[in-house]
Write an enzyme that holds these catalytic residues in place. Sequence first.
Site, short mmCIF file in Angstrom:
data_model
loop_
_atom_site.label_atom_id
_atom_site.label_comp_id
_atom_site.label_asym_id
_atom_site.label_seq_id
_atom_site.Cartn_x
_atom_site.Cartn_y
_atom_site.Cartn_z
N LYS A 174 0.84 -1.20 0.00
CA LYS A 174 0.00 0.00 0.00
C LYS A 174 0.88 1.26 0.00
O LYS A 174 0.62 2.22 -0.73
CB LYS A 174 -0.91 -0.01 1.23
CG LYS A 174 -1.67 1.28 1.49
CD LYS A 174 -2.75 1.56 0.47
CE LYS A 174 -3.46 2.89 0.75
NZ LYS A 174 -4.47 3.22 -0.25
N LYS A 203 2.03 10.72 5.38
CA LYS A 203 2.37 9.57 6.24
C LYS A 203 2.69 8.35 5.39
O LYS A 203 3.68 7.66 5.59
CB LYS A 203 1.19 9.34 7.18
CG LYS A 203 1.20 8.09 8.03
CD LYS A 203 0.34 6.96 7.49
CE LYS A 203 -1.10 7.27 7.17
NZ LYS A 203 -1.89 6.20 6.64
P1 NDP Z 1 -9.89 10.23 8.88
O1 NDP Z 1 -8.89 11.22 9.34
O2 NDP Z 1 -11.10 10.68 8.13
O3 NDP Z 1 -10.46 9.41 10.15
C1 NDP Z 1 -9.59 8.87 11.11
C2 NDP Z 1 -10.38 8.00 12.07
O4 NDP Z 1 -9.46 7.51 13.06
C3 NDP Z 1 -11.47 8.76 12.83
O5 NDP Z 1 -12.48 7.84 13.17
C4 NDP Z 1 -10.71 9.22 14.08
O6 NDP Z 1 -11.56 9.45 15.19
C5 NDP Z 1 -9.86 8.01 14.35
N1 NDP Z 1 -8.65 8.34 15.10
C6 NDP Z 1 -7.73 9.28 14.81
N2 NDP Z 1 -6.72 9.23 15.70
C7 NDP Z 1 -7.05 8.26 16.60
C8 NDP Z 1 -6.43 7.76 17.76
N3 NDP Z 1 -5.25 8.21 18.17
N4 NDP Z 1 -7.06 6.77 18.45
C9 NDP Z 1 -8.25 6.30 18.04
N5 NDP Z 1 -8.90 6.73 16.93
C10 NDP Z 1 -8.29 7.71 16.22
O7 NDP Z 1 -9.07 9.14 8.10
P2 NDP Z 1 -9.58 8.20 6.90
O8 NDP Z 1 -10.82 7.50 7.30
O9 NDP Z 1 -9.51 8.94 5.62
O10 NDP Z 1 -8.35 7.15 6.87
C11 NDP Z 1 -8.25 6.05 7.77
C12 NDP Z 1 -7.12 5.14 7.25
O11 NDP Z 1 -7.47 4.68 5.94
C13 NDP Z 1 -5.77 5.88 7.09
O12 NDP Z 1 -4.72 5.04 7.43
C14 NDP Z 1 -5.75 6.27 5.61
O13 NDP Z 1 -4.42 6.44 5.15
C15 NDP Z 1 -6.46 5.06 5.01
N6 NDP Z 1 -7.11 5.31 3.70
C16 NDP Z 1 -7.95 6.38 3.50
C17 NDP Z 1 -8.54 6.58 2.25
C18 NDP Z 1 -9.47 7.73 1.95
O14 NDP Z 1 -9.83 7.91 0.77
N7 NDP Z 1 -9.90 8.52 2.93
C19 NDP Z 1 -8.25 5.67 1.12
C20 NDP Z 1 -7.43 4.54 1.46
C21 NDP Z 1 -6.87 4.39 2.70
P3 NDP Z 1 -12.26 10.87 15.44
O15 NDP Z 1 -13.59 10.77 14.78
O16 NDP Z 1 -12.32 10.95 16.91
O17 NDP Z 1 -11.36 11.93 14.85
#
Ligand code: NDP
Length: 296
Positions: free
Chosen positions: A172, A241
């Site tokens: 990835k 990242k």
């Molecule tokens: P977001 O920033 O939209 O959401 C992050 C999520 O993780 C939220 O639910 C957040 O909670 C939670 N979170 C953040 N920090 C912590 C922590 N320290 N402890 C517990 N929960 C935490 O990210 P995405 O959904 O976009 O991405 C998630 C993963 O998927 C990443 O690794 C990203 O690289 C990967 N990804 C994303 C894609 C995309 O198109 N968005 C595509 C492919 C992969 P809270 O609601 O409290 O902030």
Amino acid sequence: MTAVAFLGLGAIGTPMARHLATPEYSLRVWNRTAAKAADFAATHGVTHAESPADAANGARFIITCLPTSADVEALLDGPTGLEAGLQEGATLIDCTSGDPTTSRRIAARLASHGVGFLDAPVSGGVAGAEIGSLTVMVGGDAALLERAAAIFGTFGETVVHCGPVGTGHALKAVNQAMLAVHIWSLAEGLTALARAGVDPKIALEVINASSGRSNSSQNLFPQRVLTRAFPRTFRLALLDKDVGIAARVQREQKVPSPMIQLAAELMSMAHRELGDEADHVEAVKVVERMAGEVID
Ligand code: NDP
């Protein structure tokens, strides 16, 4: 009904979790900001877990989708942490775009309790998650993947076993480095072409019928840059990242990789300039600023 827990209802986690809110699964959701999990649970008629341990309690499959592997590892800790709720025979499926080293450490920690681990990052964006057409890259035991196949099938269209734990995350990260290189180099090329008198629309038409085409030229630039829409679907902070992980993987494997190292530096510069909430495609704006030319 298979008991499943989903932790991390972010931009991509939310549409992925929706596919598990069906009668075949007994779904428990947890999110750091509890209100999001409460809303999701109320909308989809599933259970809102009070803590990571509560989510994992009784679940056969536990899915995490957080920003980094460090976040996933930290979630394991403490009396209400994930580890406290995991039961022998369960499998933790980590859909975070994480890093191989941390994943191997998590897998070893869980194995001592008889809990399986698969790193299973996804590609295809929020749109792909919504229609269940994601590509899933899985690292870990092939037999575990086989057992989790139905779960992957809910949000994934292409599910590939990559090798041992950590290989899904490594693959990835390399994919993301390609994405960064495509976005940045296309932005550089189009700004120069614009100054040379070529309409970016024409330039994209030609590139998309030629050997330089990519998802960036075919989809991202026409839909998001030329329109100046720049929707926020995948944060630049996350791409930064990811490319940083790719650069580390290359160094660990002792493969000289000037292109990927430079891509990591450029993404980190763009992230610093545009901040934590900018979308990844907005990196184009940094190139435009340096060139003094707008792609529209
Ligand atoms: P977001 O920033 O939209 O959401 C992050 C999520 O993780 C939220 O639910 C957040 O909670 C939670 N979170 C953040 N920090 C912590 C922590 N320290 N402890 C517990 N929960 C935490 O990210 P995405 O959904 O976009 O991405 C998630 C993963 O998927 C990443 O690794 C990203 O690289 C990967 N990804 C994303 C894609 C995309 O198109 N968005 C595509 C492919 C992969 P809270 O609601 O409290 O902030």
